[in-house]
Write an enzyme that holds these catalytic residues in place. Structure first.
Site, PDB file in Angstrom:
ATOM      1  N   CYS A 111       2.458  -5.333   6.782  1.00 19.41           N
ATOM      2  CA  CYS A 111       2.238  -5.047   5.367  1.00 19.41           C
ATOM      3  C   CYS A 111       3.403  -4.229   4.805  1.00 19.41           C
ATOM      4  O   CYS A 111       4.248  -3.725   5.545  1.00 19.41           O
ATOM      5  CB  CYS A 111       0.918  -4.316   5.176  1.00 19.41           C
ATOM      6  SG  CYS A 111      -0.528  -5.343   5.550  1.00 19.41           S
ATOM      7  N   HIS A 157       0.817  -1.213   0.000  1.00 19.70           N
ATOM      8  CA  HIS A 157       0.000   0.000   0.000  1.00 19.70           C
ATOM      9  C   HIS A 157       0.851   1.263   0.000  1.00 19.70           C
ATOM     10  O   HIS A 157       2.038   1.259   0.349  1.00 19.70           O
ATOM     11  CB  HIS A 157      -0.957   0.004   1.202  1.00 19.70           C
ATOM     12  CG  HIS A 157      -0.273   0.050   2.546  1.00 19.70           C
ATOM     13  ND1 HIS A 157       0.084   1.226   3.163  1.00 19.70           N
ATOM     14  CD2 HIS A 157       0.094  -0.947   3.395  1.00 19.70           C
ATOM     15  CE1 HIS A 157       0.637   0.963   4.335  1.00 19.70           C
ATOM     16  NE2 HIS A 157       0.662  -0.347   4.504  1.00 19.70           N
TER      17      HIS A 157
END
Length: 547
Positions: free
Chosen positions: A460, A441
């Site tokens: 992440c 992301h």
């Protein structure tokens, strides 16, 4: 009397006759091989190796491969040479009994022929298996490695190599053919030569404060010596200093330090701080082990990644997009903190989410965000974080109506951050199926990409260039895909890829760049240390020093 004398003379002559080179001292035949294997006397404790050995000879009706009609075949020397060079591949050569096989080959005494025949086959089967798919069990050596290890039938491989009379080429093709592997292999051989010559790299003592260019420091001569040692190892032109004794941190040394920093995964700012000193103090022996364990990891990986794929090097804090074997995009990344380390696995990117909501995992809500809300009752509101009664996100609650100090430790609420400039996921996230809830992301925290060690996320991967990655995955520009307009709208949208793109998240602490130069990173999660402990490879004395 004359007959007895003649007989004694003949016996004496027979005793004195030399054992001809190329002749095995013990008869090797299908029957002796069958009888020996029927006894199942494998003293190595490796039952799978014995099973492979029996399967190999059963397929050829127990006919010998290396000693035929009691004669050593020329291919035996080729086989022994492969086994003797196993350490060039970073493998533990003691697993293949090379020294013992050489002794059997050289010995004219005893029942060595049969032992040599079976021993060479056993070692070649093991070597072929290890070269193709790795010497270690990937998941045992690194429990955070979830990429399936390659399967390989070494029995069929060896049978075909012998039948087609191409043993040499067949073994040459076994190891990974990728430039990364070959670069590590070449450097491993060079560093081992330095170690064999008694080389020990200079250690830099503790430095009270960072050393900056255009200053003097008593440690500079040692640093100069260490850079010259790096030149002997890596032959980079920047490391060929013309001054070895001066305490002045001049421009020549600054250029060398910046190159060294870049080679070791650090920001090339020329400032000699604790991370740079730690890299300078890596012992030669440890660098050798680092090369070995990363060559092993490359053997764990698939041989065909696909025509277009994304490679995320967790340890190197880098992402590379590759098309037809050529890197077309690279960027810095931020990975998980030590206690939320990003695992290694592979998947396929399926879709993008524009202006995403962040459905905050309970562990992050409980450990990171709840303490901030207790200190500052306006924290959730200031960050655009909404509170719900459950992860169905049906019933929103007023954070001002909750006594956050009385909340139980299990944290019974669900938090969600709305899209916008404060959203931790930025403007875009990239989704691919996996059991770890990991995705790539965007991020509003751009300054983190300037850090040396980028372990700041909750598992992440944060991207430096998210929109360039979107173009690669979609195979077209942002304008053609109407991505920019959709982001500007502020609405949450899902964009499916025309074709799913493979993605590999790997943990590699030694790799090569496009020029073939080997680069290194720190063992941020301790996975090198853990894998080497599992391997139990002979450990140099200095390997226990901290990195």
């Amino acid at each position: 009397m004359m007959m007895r004398q003649l007989l004694a003379l003949l016996i004496g002559l027979l005793v004195l006759l030399p054992v001809y080179a190329g002749t095995a001292s013990a008869m090797v035949s299908a029957e002796t091989i069958r009888r020996q294997l029927a006894q199942d006397t494998d003293d190595t404790g490796n039952q799978s190796a014995q099973v492979r050995l029996k399967h190999f000879y059963a397929q050829r009706d127990y006919q010998p491969a290396w000693i035929i009609s009691n004669q050593y075949q020329p291919i035996l020397d080729t086989a022994l040479s492969f086994i003797a060079r196993a350490d060039e591949e970073g493998l533990d050569i003691s697993n293949y009994s090379s020294a013992h096989l050489q002794q059997l080959h050289a010995s004219p005494e005893g029942e060595t022929g049969l032992a040599l025949e079976l021993g060479v086959t056993r070692s070649l089967l093991a070597l072929a298996q290890d070269l193709y798919s790795g010497q270690l069990s990937a998941t045992a050596a690194d429990p955070d490695w979830h990429i399936p290890q390659q399967k390989f039938d070494s029995v069929t491989f060896l049978q075909q190599a012998l039948t087609q009379n191409n043993l040499q080429q067949a073994f040459a093709d076994l190891a990974p053919s990728m430039p990364q592997y070959n670069a590590l292999r070449r450097l491993l051989m060079k560093l081992r030569q330095l170690a064999a010559a008694g080389t020990h790299w200079t250690q830099i003592p503790e430095i009270a404060s960072a050393i900056r260019p255009n200053s003097t420091h008593p440690a500079i001569p040692l640093i100069r010596q260490r850079i010259l040692e790096a030149h002997a190892a890596y032959t980079k032109a920047e490391y060929a200093l013309t001054t070895a004794e001066s305490e002045w941190y001049d421009h020549e040394l600054e250029a060398a330090i910046k190159t060294f920093q870049q080679q070791h995964g650090l920001n090339p700012d020329g400032i000699i701080g604790r991370h740079t000193r730690r890299a300078l103090n890596t012992p030669l022996e440890k660098q050798i082990q680092k090369l070995r364990i990363n060559m092993e990891r490359l053997r764990w990986l698939p041989r065909n990644f696909g025509d277009r794929y994304v490679l995320v090097n967790i340890a190197g804090f880098y992402l590379t997009a590759i098309e037809h074997h050529t890197p077309v995009l690279d960027m810095r990344i931020v990975v998980g903190r030590d206690y939320r380390s990003t695992p290694s696995f592979n998947s396929r990117v399926s879709h993008l989410v524009l202006n995403p909501y962040w459905n905050i995992p309970n562990s992050i809500a409980r450990q990171d965000l709840w303490p901030k809300q207790k200190k500052n009752p306006d924290y959730f509101a200031s960050q655009g974080i909404r509170v719900f009664s459950s992860y169905r996100y049906e019933f929103e609650l007023d954070p001002d109506g909750i006594d956050w100090h009385a909340v139980e430790r299990r944290f019974p609420y669900a938090l969600q951050q709305a899209p916008g400039n404060l959203n931790a996921l930025g403007n875009i996230k990239f989704m691919f199926p996996n059991p770890f809830s990991i995705y790539l992301h965007d991020t509003p925290s751009k300054s983190l990409f300037q850090k040396d060690i980028r372990t700041y996320s909750s598992g992440c991967i944060r991207l430096e260039k998210p929109f360039q990655l979107a173009e690669f995955l979609l195979g077209r520009s942002l304008e053609d895909a109407n991505i920019t307009q959709q982001v500007d709208s502020g609405k949450t949208r899902t964009v499916h890829l025309p074709k799913r793109v493979p993605i590999y998240l790997v943990y590699i602490t030694a790799w090569s760049d496009e020029q073939g130069d080997v680069r290194f990173s720190s063992d941020i999660y301790g996975r090198d240390k853990r894998a080497l402990a599992h391997a139990r490879w002979p450990e140099p004395a200095q390997l226990s020093q901290s990195y």
